[in-house]
Design a protein around this motif. Sequence first.
Motif, PDB file in Angstrom:
ATOM      1  N   ILE A  26       0.834  -1.200   0.000  1.00 52.52           N
ATOM      2  CA  ILE A  26       0.000   0.000   0.000  1.00 52.52           C
ATOM      3  C   ILE A  26       0.867   1.248   0.000  1.00 52.52           C
ATOM      4  N   ASP A  27       1.923   1.241   0.849  1.00 54.99           N
ATOM      5  CA  ASP A  27       2.815   2.399   0.928  1.00 54.99           C
ATOM      6  C   ASP A  27       3.491   2.669  -0.408  1.00 54.99           C
ATOM      7  N   GLN A  28       3.962   1.600  -1.048  1.00 50.86           N
ATOM      8  CA  GLN A  28       4.622   1.769  -2.340  1.00 50.86           C
ATOM      9  C   GLN A  28       3.633   2.217  -3.407  1.00 50.86           C
ATOM     10  N   GLY A  29       2.439   1.620  -3.386  1.00 54.78           N
ATOM     11  CA  GLY A  29       1.412   2.019  -4.343  1.00 54.78           C
ATOM     12  C   GLY A  29       0.964   3.451  -4.125  1.00 54.78           C
ATOM     13  N   LEU A  30       0.855   3.852  -2.855  1.00 54.56           N
ATOM     14  CA  LEU A  30       0.439   5.220  -2.542  1.00 54.56           C
ATOM     15  C   LEU A  30       1.476   6.225  -3.017  1.00 54.56           C
ATOM     16  N   ARG A  31       2.745   5.922  -2.792  1.00 56.83           N
ATOM     17  CA  ARG A  31       3.799   6.831  -3.245  1.00 56.83           C
ATOM     18  C   ARG A  31       3.761   6.994  -4.760  1.00 56.83           C
ATOM     19  N   SER A  32       3.590   5.875  -5.467  1.00 54.76           N
ATOM     20  CA  SER A  32       3.521   5.934  -6.936  1.00 54.76           C
ATOM     21  C   SER A  32       2.299   6.718  -7.388  1.00 54.76           C
ATOM     22  N   TYR A  33       1.180   6.508  -6.695  1.00 53.83           N
ATOM     23  CA  TYR A  33      -0.060   7.190  -7.040  1.00 53.83           C
ATOM     24  C   TYR A  33       0.059   8.695  -6.807  1.00 53.83           C
ATOM     25  N   MET A  34       0.590   9.099  -5.655  1.00 54.00           N
ATOM     26  CA  MET A  34       0.736  10.519  -5.352  1.00 54.00           C
ATOM     27  C   MET A  34       1.734  11.175  -6.299  1.00 54.00           C
ATOM     28  N   LEU A  35       2.785  10.444  -6.673  1.00 53.65           N
ATOM     29  CA  LEU A  35       3.747  10.982  -7.635  1.00 53.65           C
ATOM     30  C   LEU A  35       3.063  11.251  -8.974  1.00 53.65           C
ATOM     31  N   LYS A  36       2.169  10.355  -9.371  1.00 54.43           N
ATOM     32  CA  LYS A  36       1.424  10.555 -10.618  1.00 54.43           C
ATOM     33  C   LYS A  36       0.534  11.795 -10.512  1.00 54.43           C
ATOM     34  N   VAL A  37      -0.124  11.959  -9.371  1.00 53.94           N
ATOM     35  CA  VAL A  37      -0.977  13.139  -9.154  1.00 53.94           C
ATOM     36  C   VAL A  37      -0.160  14.421  -9.266  1.00 53.94           C
ATOM     37  N   TYR A  38       0.984  14.451  -8.572  1.00 55.68           N
ATOM     38  CA  TYR A  38       1.823  15.657  -8.593  1.00 55.68           C
ATOM     39  C   TYR A  38       2.406  15.904  -9.984  1.00 55.68           C
ATOM     40  N   ASN A  39       2.721  14.849 -10.708  1.00 56.29           N
ATOM     41  CA  ASN A  39       3.252  15.023 -12.068  1.00 56.29           C
ATOM     42  C   ASN A  39       2.196  15.640 -12.990  1.00 56.29           C
ATOM     43  N   TYR A  40       0.972  15.137 -12.892  1.00 52.10           N
ATOM     44  CA  TYR A  40      -0.113  15.717 -13.689  1.00 52.10           C
ATOM     45  C   TYR A  40      -0.315  17.183 -13.311  1.00 52.10           C
ATOM     46  N   MET A  41      -0.346  17.449 -12.007  1.00 49.71           N
ATOM     47  CA  MET A  41      -0.574  18.808 -11.533  1.00 49.71           C
ATOM     48  C   MET A  41       0.533  19.744 -12.014  1.00 49.71           C
ATOM     49  N   ALA A  42       1.788  19.301 -11.877  1.00 48.32           N
ATOM     50  CA  ALA A  42       2.921  20.133 -12.297  1.00 48.32           C
ATOM     51  C   ALA A  42       2.914  20.366 -13.802  1.00 48.32           C
ATOM     52  N   SER A  43       2.539  19.348 -14.567  1.00 43.34           N
ATOM     53  CA  SER A  43       2.476  19.520 -16.022  1.00 43.34           C
ATOM     54  C   SER A  43       1.394  20.522 -16.398  1.00 43.34           C
ATOM     55  N   GLY A  44       0.272  20.518 -15.657  1.00 42.52           N
ATOM     56  CA  GLY A  44      -0.789  21.479 -15.910  1.00 42.52           C
ATOM     57  C   GLY A  44      -0.349  22.903 -15.610  1.00 42.52           C
ATOM     58  N   VAL A  45       0.348  23.091 -14.482  1.00 39.25           N
ATOM     59  CA  VAL A  45       0.848  24.420 -14.127  1.00 39.25           C
ATOM     60  C   VAL A  45       1.866  24.898 -15.167  1.00 39.25           C
ATOM     61  N   ALA A  46       2.755  23.996 -15.586  1.00 41.94           N
ATOM     62  CA  ALA A  46       3.761  24.361 -16.588  1.00 41.94           C
ATOM     63  C   ALA A  46       3.096  24.762 -17.906  1.00 41.94           C
ATOM     64  N   LEU A  47       2.086  24.001 -18.324  1.00 40.84           N
ATOM     65  CA  LEU A  47       1.383  24.325 -19.568  1.00 40.84           C
ATOM     66  C   LEU A  47       0.680  25.678 -19.462  1.00 40.84           C
ATOM     67  N   THR A  48       0.064  25.945 -18.310  1.00 40.92           N
ATOM     68  CA  THR A  48      -0.584  27.238 -18.095  1.00 40.92           C
ATOM     69  C   THR A  48       0.426  28.377 -18.217  1.00 40.92           C
ATOM     70  N   GLY A  49       1.600  28.203 -17.603  1.00 38.83           N
ATOM     71  CA  GLY A  49       2.630  29.232 -17.669  1.00 38.83           C
ATOM     72  C   GLY A  49       3.135  29.474 -19.081  1.00 38.83           C
ATOM     73  N   ILE A  50       3.326  28.396 -19.825  1.00 42.31           N
ATOM     74  CA  ILE A  50       3.820  28.517 -21.205  1.00 42.31           C
ATOM     75  C   ILE A  50       2.804  29.254 -22.077  1.00 42.31           C
ATOM     76  N   VAL A  51       1.533  28.856 -21.974  1.00 36.83           N
ATOM     77  CA  VAL A  51       0.493  29.505 -22.782  1.00 36.83           C
ATOM     78  C   VAL A  51       0.335  30.967 -22.369  1.00 36.83           C
ATOM     79  N   ALA A  52       0.444  31.252 -21.064  1.00 37.05           N
ATOM     80  CA  ALA A  52       0.333  32.640 -20.600  1.00 37.05           C
ATOM     81  C   ALA A  52       1.440  33.504 -21.202  1.00 37.05           C
ATOM     82  N   MET A  53       2.656  32.981 -21.257  1.00 39.77           N
ATOM     83  CA  MET A  53       3.767  33.748 -21.832  1.00 39.77           C
ATOM     84  C   MET A  53       3.586  33.926 -23.333  1.00 39.77           C
ATOM     85  N   LEU A  54       3.098  32.879 -24.005  1.00 43.31           N
ATOM     86  CA  LEU A  54       2.875  32.971 -25.445  1.00 43.31           C
ATOM     87  C   LEU A  54       1.719  33.915 -25.790  1.00 43.31           C
ATOM     88  N   SER A  55       0.822  34.132 -24.802  1.00 46.85           N
ATOM     89  CA  SER A  55      -0.326  35.014 -25.028  1.00 46.85           C
ATOM     90  C   SER A  55      -0.111  36.409 -24.468  1.00 46.85           C
TER      91      SER A  55
END
Length: 251
Positions: free
Chosen positions: A21-50
């Motif tokens: 469970i601990d290993q699965g939870l760490r992998s799951y939370m890492l996936k959540v944070y990766n998605y979240m960080a990619s969304g923030v990065a995409l927002t920043g890139i589009v904001a600069m381009l706009s």
Amino acid sequence: MALNPERSYGARTGAEARADIDQGLRSYMLKVYNYMASGVALTGIVAMLSNPQSSFGLLAPIFYAEVAPDVFQANLLLWVSMFAAIGMVFFMSFRIGKMSPATAQAVFWGYAALNGVWMSGLFLTYTDMSITRVFFIAAGAFAGLSLWGYTTKRDLTAMGSFLMIGLIGLIIAMVVNIFLQSPMMMFVISAAGVLIFAGLTAYDTQKIKDMYIEGEHEGTASKKAIMGALALYLDFINLFIMLLHLFGERR
């Protein structure tokens, strides 16, 4: 004293289950944070381009018209993008169960990109340096609050209910201030917003963790991770904007 083989086996498998469970939870939370960080990065890139004031603002002519030298006005497409972004949040919330993981990812990143369009207007209001400074302040605060929400043994459910009530009040106050245009009321809204989204960051992190442990992730891990990322993305973006209202240097 002899050991009971059955109890020894049960204890071992219990420990192994907890480790899984601990290993699965760490992998799951890492996936959540990766998605979240990619969304923030995409927002920043589009904001600069706009950003119409930037030499990299390749998308700016689509969303802004220059009405005077270095004076820009948002056109209809920018407002359409803002309302489309709001619609996509509700669409994901109500239709996530019927989406494939690939569709959920596409909608999430589409929402992050549309957010970048209307957030480009921040560059017209605040200096680039203050936006950068506040972004890193918000990132540091978010990381600390999310870590606390992940590690704390305290049940934050009651706090989450209180914060949601506060969020509704915050939205009402923001709508009222559209007509009042009161700087003092805007200051109070921003200060309250910082506290509310700081609390929601910790609460949502704990909720995402608990949903995994309770087994709600079974068969829908990818979609649950995307919805968790959306919740944390919204917490971070709103925390950043509220801090910018308080500490950003206006042009």
